[in-house]
Structures are given as C-alpha cells and as structure tokens.
Motif scaffolding. Structure first.
Motif, mmCIF file in Angstrom:
data_model
loop_
_atom_site.group_PDB
_atom_site.id
_atom_site.type_symbol
_atom_site.label_atom_id
_atom_site.label_comp_id
_atom_site.label_asym_id
_atom_site.label_seq_id
_atom_site.Cartn_x
_atom_site.Cartn_y
_atom_site.Cartn_z
ATOM 1 N N VAL A 7 0.833 -1.198 0.000
ATOM 2 C CA VAL A 7 0.000 0.000 0.000
ATOM 3 C C VAL A 7 0.870 1.251 0.000
ATOM 4 O O VAL A 7 0.572 2.237 -0.678
ATOM 5 C CB VAL A 7 -0.962 -0.001 1.211
ATOM 6 N N ILE A 69 -6.590 4.417 2.212
ATOM 7 C CA ILE A 69 -7.107 4.175 0.855
ATOM 8 C C ILE A 69 -8.530 4.714 0.763
ATOM 9 O O ILE A 69 -9.408 4.255 1.508
ATOM 10 C CB ILE A 69 -7.103 2.675 0.532
ATOM 11 N N VAL A 255 -4.092 -3.156 -4.580
ATOM 12 C CA VAL A 255 -4.758 -2.361 -3.552
ATOM 13 C C VAL A 255 -6.178 -2.876 -3.336
ATOM 14 O O VAL A 255 -6.632 -3.043 -2.203
ATOM 15 C CB VAL A 255 -4.775 -0.872 -3.949
#
Length: 454
Positions: A7, A69, A255
């Motif tokens: 990430v 995210i 992701v």
C-alpha cells in the motif's frame, strides 16, 4: 500474501493521481426470504440485509483510516427481486412496496446504493417478471438508492425482443416519472445482454443465483494513475505502452485485493471477486477519456479511438488478473459519458457520437452508458438502441448494456445535470429514422450459431 508495504508503494497514486477503491459491495442472497405473504417477505428482506450489512459502512470507513485508501462507495446487491417477489406480488404496487423496503434498509445501513431490483428475461418473461418491469417508473421515482437492471439477452438464448420493446417504453416512462430531476431515474436503470452474476458496480449489480449466501466484491478504479504512468511512455512504441499499462493495472488491483481481503476478514463474509474496471469520475484528472488521449488521440471519438480502447482494456485485464486470486464482474474500462469530463467535452463538441460509442462497445466493459438523449425520442428508437447493443453482446459473447436517459423537455445542445458521481451530460443527437416495424415484430432473435457448444 499482501502486506502494508504494497500500500505504501501507492501513496503517490492515492494522494496525487486520484487512485481509489470505487466500491465495496456486499452481495446478499434473498432466496431464503421468499414467502407468499408480502408483509412477511418484506420483513424477511429487511432482517436479512440488516443482519449481514449492519457493519458494512463502518468497516469500510475503518479500512480507509487504517490504510489511507479512499473507498468511494459502500453498496449492496441482492438476488433479482423478480425471483424473490414472484409468489407474493400480484400487481405493480406489490413490487413497488418491495422497492421501498430495499430503499429503507439501504438508508438505515448507510450504503450509497442497493442493486438487484432486477429481472432476467433473456428468453421470455413470466407474468411476475413483466410486473416488475412495469413497476420500474414508479419504483425508481419513489426511491433514492434502489438500482434496477433487466437482462434481455444472452449468447446462449438469443434476445427477447418482447422484453426489448417493453424496456423501450419503460425507459421513456421512467424519464417522465423523474422529469423534475432531468429524468435522473434512468441513471439507476440498466438494460443488459449477458449480465454477470457478480458485478459490484451500479446500476447493474445484482447477486446472482449461482452465488453463496453472502459475499464481498470490490471494484477498483484508477484512470488517473494510468494516465500519469503513460506520460513516461510518450513517443514510445506499443510494446512499451502496453507494458506500462499492465504494470500499473497490477499495482491498482493489488490495492483492491488488500481491501477485499480486509473487508472479508472483518465482516466474516467470504471474498468473492475483484472487478478491475477503470471507472472515471467527473473530476479533472480521473478520466478514461484522458487516458485514451494520452495514448495519442487528439480527442475521444477521433479515428483510432476503438483501437486505443481495445488496447487499454486488454492490458488492464492482463495486468490485473495476475494481481488477484479472483477477478470477475465486468473488468475493463467504463465509458460513461456523464461521469467522465473528457467524454463530456468530446460529446459536446460533436467528435464523439452515439454511433462511435456503439463501435467502442465492441471492445469495452459495458456499452452505451449514461448517455443523455432528447426527451422526444420515441420508445421504438430507444428499443432499437437496446437491440443493437444486445446484438453486439450476443454475437461477441460479452456483456453489453444500455443506460440512456431521454431527458424530458431538453434537446440537442442542452445540458442535463445529474450531480455527484453521476455528473452532467450534453444531450446527444439520435438517428430519427423509424425502426418501429422491426421492434414490433415480437418474439425472439435466436441465439447465434456459435452458441451451440455442448
């Protein structure tokens, strides 16, 4: 094995290039909710969804905080309601009441949309499936979060032209029922050929009968990331171009895989699929059209557009499929006109036409998506557009779809405003020559010869 370091590699993508996870979608089976009593059915639906999805939104928000995210939407899909309501619904109003139950529970658990107010009629319609379809104008005008879809064809069965003709009329009626909001009801209605069972995107998502009791599906995005990566490939040959897209799609999908696995673990619901479609937003820099122009087009719609889109789709799939245990849904590139600023500009300038979009459908994920057309367009013409798209899907063994919006009171040159992720769209011209005699023949277009593979 995924870890937080993967990430961290995407921090720049998230912060500067508009990378996001477009949706976490929980699919929920309602097959065990069936009852011949409408009140009992609605109670069962409410209880089943609230039991599974009560923590969906808070879990998505927690993952956002923990990993940094952005997760734009949290959504639910359910078993096609034409199947669930068949034994309890005797008229249009009965189906509308189920739609209102879905809307209520979606609001209570906090999701953006709930999909599955759907009918699968690729070969023929039962009386109750027809009732659901006829309920669409009312159902979509009295609810906010309910999304609907109707599958009218498949490669194995052909195209149900009676359903196509009916959908042409219903699309027009939905527009009239929501005329006060630029006919926005049709932004929540998709007509499919070869609809997938595990699509996490709206408005066409539903939880197929091949699925388990509940599942987590994730849709990733990232056209801004791809465009930025392609800046380094300007002037390079197609080999370099393709490798750049593949590598970028791999990182984007990783992701999504992390988010899907985390959501699955925290919610105690099995992980289903990653849909690795490039999905745009109206924001500048988050455009599939911009990617196509970075590949080398002066503007979307120019000669070479279909080839560029085919290349983009293929490389996204090749890169993404290696990054996830399970890839499904639609997976490719969406080209919704109203949700993509470069597509809006191209349509407004006349460079991008409905005919060119139809050609692009042959190589993209869906089809004619979020296209505003004159409100005076006839039901037969809308049905003809649906039939054309369905034929492309049927013959090419791929999913195609139509989400057109006849905007009541507006004509070519006007602009329709839908707001939020749905954006805005110029009213595009439609060929006005009649296809009514063709549409009104009735019956079914047979499956193509290459469908017989048993």
């Amino acid at each position: 094995m995924l870890n937080i370091m993967e990430v961290h590699e995407t921090n720049q993508m998230i912060e500067q290039e508009k990378l996001d996870v477009r949706t976490i979608t929980m699919g929920i089976s309602l097959l065990d909710c069936v009852s011949d009593d409408l009140a009992t059915l609605r109670t069962n639906i409410y209880q089943k969804i609230t039991t599974y999805a009560k923590n969906l939104v808070s879990t998505g928000e927690a993952i956002e905080r923990d990993y940094g995210i952005p997760i734009v939407n949290k959504r639910i899909t359910v078993t096609p309601i034409s199947l669930i309501g068949a034994s309890a619904c005797n008229d249009v109003d009965d189906y509308v009441k189920i739609a209102q139950t879905l809307d209520k529970v979606a609001a209570e658990v906090g999701v953006n949309f709930i999909g599955g107010y759907s009918a699968l009629v690729s070969k023929s319609m039962t009386p109750t499936e027809r009732l659901l379809i006829e309920s669409l104008p009312t159902a979509l005008s009295v609810t906010e979060r309910v999304c609907a879809s109707v599958n009218v064809g498949s490669t194995k069965t052909g195209i149900d032209m009676d359903a196509v003709a009916l959908m042409g009329r219903m699309v027009l009626e939905v527009s009239k029922a929501t005329a006060d909001t630029d006919s926005s009801g049709n932004s929540k209605l998709v007509v499919f050929c070869n609809a997938p069972d595990d699509n996490p995107f709206m408005a066409g998502g539903f939880h197929g009968v091949t699925e388990g009791d509940a599942v987590i599906n994730v849709g990733v995005s990232g056209p801004g990331v791809v465009r930025t990566a392609l800046e380094a490939a300007r002037g390079k040959d197609f080999g370099v171009l393709c490798e750049t897209i593949k590598r970028t799609a791999f990182k984007i999908t990783r992701v999504g895989q992390l988010v899907a696995q985390e959501a699955s673990k925290r919610l105690g619901v099995p992980f289903g699929i990653i849909d690795l479609s490039l999905a745009p937003t109206p924001a500048v820099g988050d455009s599939v059209g911009e990617v196509l122009e970075e590949i080398g087009l002066e503007q979307v719609g120019a000669p070479g557009t279909t080839a560029a889109l085919a290349l983009l789709n293929d490389q996204v799939k090749k890169g993404g499929i290696m990054a996830s245990s399970y890839v499904g849904g639609l997976s490719g590139a969406f080209i919704p006109v109203s949700e993509d600023q470069n597509m809006i500009d191209a349509a407004a300038s006349g460079c991008l036409t409905i005919e060119k979009l139809e050609a692009m459908t042959c190589v993209c994920s869906v089809g004619l998506d979020m296209i505003a057309i004159p409100g005076k367009t006839s039901a037969a013409t809308i049905a003809g557009i649906i039939a054309d798209e369905s034929a492309i899907g049927m013959i090419n063994q791929k999913t195609t779809a139509v989400r057109v919006i006849p905007v009541i009171g507006k004509d070519v040159g006007d602009m329709a405003e839908f707001g939020g992720l749905l954006g805005r769209a110029p009213i595009m011209p439609v060929n006005q020559k009649s296809c009514e005699a063709f549409i009104n023949r009735g019956g079914r277009i047979p499956a193509p010869i290459h469908s017989f593979k048993n």
